[in-house]
Design an enzyme around this catalytic site. Structure first.
Site, mmCIF file in Angstrom:
data_model
loop_
_atom_site.group_PDB
_atom_site.id
_atom_site.type_symbol
_atom_site.label_atom_id
_atom_site.label_comp_id
_atom_site.label_asym_id
_atom_site.label_seq_id
_atom_site.Cartn_x
_atom_site.Cartn_y
_atom_site.Cartn_z
ATOM 1 N N THR A 127 -11.793 50.439 -51.399
ATOM 2 C CA THR A 127 -10.540 50.305 -50.677
ATOM 3 C C THR A 127 -10.726 50.400 -49.277
ATOM 4 O O THR A 127 -9.733 49.853 -48.711
ATOM 5 C CB THR A 127 -9.929 51.945 -51.043
ATOM 6 O OG1 THR A 127 -9.727 51.785 -52.536
ATOM 7 C CG2 THR A 127 -8.392 51.837 -50.535
ATOM 8 N N GLU A 181 1.945 46.817 -63.868
ATOM 9 C CA GLU A 181 2.154 46.239 -62.519
ATOM 10 C C GLU A 181 2.396 44.796 -62.774
ATOM 11 O O GLU A 181 3.055 44.218 -61.889
ATOM 12 C CB GLU A 181 0.759 46.435 -61.724
ATOM 13 C CG GLU A 181 0.628 47.854 -61.456
ATOM 14 C CD GLU A 181 -0.850 48.161 -60.835
ATOM 15 O OE1 GLU A 181 -0.915 49.241 -60.436
ATOM 16 O OE2 GLU A 181 -1.600 47.472 -60.620
ATOM 17 N N LYS A 184 -2.200 41.060 -50.101
ATOM 18 C CA LYS A 184 -1.030 41.832 -49.110
ATOM 19 C C LYS A 184 -0.814 41.063 -48.074
ATOM 20 O O LYS A 184 -1.238 40.013 -47.665
ATOM 21 C CB LYS A 184 -1.803 42.976 -48.956
ATOM 22 C CG LYS A 184 -2.121 43.814 -50.169
ATOM 23 C CD LYS A 184 -2.593 45.276 -49.966
ATOM 24 C CE LYS A 184 -2.982 46.179 -51.203
ATOM 25 N NZ LYS A 184 -3.307 47.555 -50.804
ATOM 26 N N ASN A 207 -5.659 46.471 -46.529
ATOM 27 C CA ASN A 207 -6.888 45.948 -47.153
ATOM 28 C C ASN A 207 -6.851 44.937 -48.132
ATOM 29 O O ASN A 207 -7.520 44.723 -49.002
ATOM 30 C CB ASN A 207 -7.465 47.159 -47.880
ATOM 31 C CG ASN A 207 -6.564 47.734 -49.045
ATOM 32 O OD1 ASN A 207 -5.745 46.959 -49.315
ATOM 33 N ND2 ASN A 207 -7.044 48.742 -49.778
ATOM 34 N N HIS A 259 -4.856 44.121 -53.550
ATOM 35 C CA HIS A 259 -4.702 45.075 -54.804
ATOM 36 C C HIS A 259 -5.420 44.841 -55.835
ATOM 37 O O HIS A 259 -5.211 43.511 -56.430
ATOM 38 C CB HIS A 259 -3.278 45.327 -54.731
ATOM 39 C CG HIS A 259 -2.988 46.394 -55.990
ATOM 40 N ND1 HIS A 259 -3.316 47.828 -55.991
ATOM 41 C CD2 HIS A 259 -2.846 46.017 -57.495
ATOM 42 C CE1 HIS A 259 -2.920 48.335 -57.019
ATOM 43 N NE2 HIS A 259 -2.545 47.356 -57.988
ATOM 44 N N TYR A 290 4.489 51.745 -55.843
ATOM 45 C CA TYR A 290 3.325 52.680 -55.602
ATOM 46 C C TYR A 290 3.727 54.284 -55.784
ATOM 47 O O TYR A 290 3.132 55.177 -55.068
ATOM 48 C CB TYR A 290 2.817 52.507 -53.995
ATOM 49 C CG TYR A 290 1.916 51.377 -53.821
ATOM 50 C CD1 TYR A 290 0.700 51.389 -54.450
ATOM 51 C CD2 TYR A 290 2.486 50.216 -52.815
ATOM 52 C CE1 TYR A 290 -0.069 50.314 -54.185
ATOM 53 C CE2 TYR A 290 1.410 49.189 -52.880
ATOM 54 C CZ TYR A 290 0.052 49.375 -53.339
ATOM 55 O OH TYR A 290 -0.977 48.328 -53.077
#
Ligand code: CMP
Length: 138
Positions: free
Chosen positions: A92, A127, A10, A113, A116, A50
């Protein structure tokens, strides 16, 4: 037993220069990289990715955050890939992530975080195809 999962490093972790360190941990844990690139989502693309979270209070912030900088999506291969990868990345919320997990080591917050990981075989396939064509996969 599953063979493939999908992940993306991320914006917080890419911006912090942790892409290489995270990929090293992934490879050391026995995952093969099937597909990899560096890209940036638009807010609309992040919203689509998302969409399952669209009713959640954090959805708008999540879409803004996930489109705020570069990401590194990957398709990974290993026996039991989905479950083993979720163990490798940790909870998470990094405050609850186990010692040695990627989120414990690199995540900044529950939103930023670091990484993913798909939660099922079905979502791993969906995905992965969001970012990669079959011809881009080994
Ligand atoms: P991820 O595993 O990519 O799936 C959904 C993402 O939403 C999650 O990681 C976090 O980045 C974010 N998220 C989940 N729960 C919260 C929360 N309570 N507050 C803010 N962001 C969250």
């Amino acid at each position: 037993m599953t063979n493939r999962t999908f992940t993306m490093i991320k914006p917080d972790a890419v911006e912090a220069g942790n892409t290489g360190a995270i990929i090293k941990l992934i490879e050391e844990a026995g995952f093969q990289i099937v597909a990899l690139k560096k890209t940036q989502l638009t807010p609309a693309q992040a919203g689509k990715f998302y969409a399952v979270h669209s009713a959640r209070p954090f959805y708008n912030d999540l879409c803004a955050y996930m489109s705020s900088g570069a990401i590194v999506p990957m398709i990974l291969e290993k026996d039991n890939a989905v479950a083993d990868f979720r163990t490798l990345i940790g909870a998470t919320n990094p405050a609850q992530a186990a010692e040695g997990t990627i989120r414990k080591l690199f995540a900044k917050s529950i939103e930023a975080n670091a990484i993913h990981g798909s939660d099922s075989d079905e979502n791993a396939a969906i995905e992965g195809s969001f970012f990669f064509a079959q011809t881009e996969q080994f």
